[in-house]
Design an enzyme around this catalytic site. Structure first.
Site, PDB file in Angstrom:
ATOM      1  N   ARG A 234      -5.111   6.272  -1.806  1.00  0.00           N
ATOM      2  CA  ARG A 234      -5.820   5.669  -0.684  1.00  0.00           C
ATOM      3  C   ARG A 234      -7.060   6.507  -0.428  1.00  0.00           C
ATOM      4  NH1 ARG A 234      -3.336   1.361  -0.949  1.00  0.00           N
ATOM      5  NH2 ARG A 234      -1.998   0.472   0.678  1.00  0.00           N
ATOM      6  N   GLU A 263     -13.204  -0.160   2.603  1.00  0.00           N
ATOM      7  CA  GLU A 263     -13.252  -1.128   1.511  1.00  0.00           C
ATOM      8  C   GLU A 263     -13.521  -2.527   2.059  1.00  0.00           C
ATOM      9  OE1 GLU A 263      -9.670  -0.794  -0.803  1.00  0.00           O
ATOM     10  OE2 GLU A 263     -10.001   1.325  -1.250  1.00  0.00           O
ATOM     11  N   HIS A 281     -10.820  -0.989  -6.396  1.00  0.00           N
ATOM     12  CA  HIS A 281      -9.403  -1.051  -6.020  1.00  0.00           C
ATOM     13  C   HIS A 281      -8.653  -2.066  -6.886  1.00  0.00           C
ATOM     14  CE1 HIS A 281      -6.495  -0.190  -2.457  1.00  0.00           C
ATOM     15  NE2 HIS A 281      -5.842  -0.292  -3.605  1.00  0.00           N
TER      16      HIS A 281
END
Length: 315
Positions: A234, A263, A281
């Site tokens: 993360r 994000e 991601h």
């Protein structure tokens, strides 16, 4: 009649197709559910699907008075207020290890790309500089993988797979985690000691208050000018401002990132560095991983609606 399930986070429709064949999905499309549905529609919702990183606190739980199950699509659950869920007797489930192999693959891909400078090498060919025999300092020989020291921060399912892949590349692997595991890798009792030892730090730890910005300026100084960071966990684990500063003053050699503090990540100072490899991601974004995660979601929902314990609970 199929049971109703609220889709709390924003998901591509393709990810919900299989689940939608079994349940009556109420898709909030990433918006607050009370903006998409009436109180009467929400009153009967007993289960929801969420992305683990999406904030889901007590206030939202209270908007769903019948809510009894929160099912995370993926391994993460850091966005869910577990204490609030427990106090309301709401069970929480996830998809453990469903995407571990693909996330470990992207970790190794990022490590190889940044340490072997694949992006500058690609540009060297595409720009015509190679054919024109123009010298480039970025094309200087770099250390190879045999004997490279890989430190794995977090020895869960993903960390184990990263370690196994690194070992296959003839790297020297060590790890740190909350406890020592029965794995064939060197255990280092503290993160500080691991960072000082390794040349590449692979971050595979769960996000939480105890890991927030744990990789800060001091840690990057310990990693040193020949060290690299790879984060597939993360974004909150790394102090991103400190990372930009460390890259700018060459405190560390480079970084490979699949996750970010915010994000989606917009172009900024971080994206301008040639010694940083960035992906959006996509660590767990493979067909087989999504099928496995959907299988876990449906297994958790099936068990919940059948009055049985979740097969994949968050404890």
């Amino acid at each position: 009649m199929p049971e109703k399930v609220l889709i709390y986070s924003r998901f591509p429709k393709a990810m919900m197709l299989r689940i939608g064949e079994r349940y009556d999905l109420m898709d909030a499309a990433g918006k607050p559910p009370n903006e998409m549905f009436t109180p009467d529609q929400l009153a009967g919702v007993r289960a929801m699907i969420t992305a683990g990183g999406t904030p889901l606190g007590a206030g939202m739980m209270d908007m769903l008075p019948a809510l009894q199950a929160i099912v995370c699509y993926g391994t993460g659950y850091d966005g869910v207020d577990l204490a609030a869920a427990a106090s309301r007797k709401i069970v929480v489930g996830n998809s453990p290890a469903a995407n571990a192999a693909s996330v470990a693959d992207i970790a190794m891909t990022l490590m190889l790309a940044v340490t072997r400078r694949l992006l500058p090498a690609d540009d060297y060919v595409r720009s015509g500089n190679w054919s024109a025999a123009k010298p480039s300092p970025l094309m200087r020989p770099q250390p190879g993988n045999p004997g490279r020291r890989i430190g794995v921060y977090g020895m869960g399912e993903i960390g184990r797979r990263i370690a196994a892949r690194a070992a296959a590349f003839e790297m020297d692997v060590a790890y740190t985690s909350r406890s020592k595991h029965d794995v064939p890798y060197r255990y280092v009792p503290s993160l500080e000691a691991l960072v000082e030892w390794c040349s590449v730090l692979m971050i595979a730890v769960r996000a939480g208050a105890d890991t927030h910005h744990v990789i800060d300026a001091a840690m990057m100084k310990k990693l040193g000018p020949d060290g690299y960071l790879v984060n597939i966990s993360r974004g909150s684990v790394i102090d991103q401002a400190a990372l930009v500063a460390a890259l700018a003053d060459k405190t560390i050699a480079g970084a490979g990132l699949d996750v970010y503090e915010k994000e989606p990540h917009a172009p900024d100072a971080l994206t301008a560095f040639p010694n940083v490899v960035l992906t959006p991601h996509v660590g767990g974004h493979t067909i087989d991983s999504h099928i496995a995660m959907q299988d876990c979601v449906m297994a958790n929902l099936d068990a919940f609606f059948a009055g049985k314990p979740l097969p994949h609970p968050v404890t």
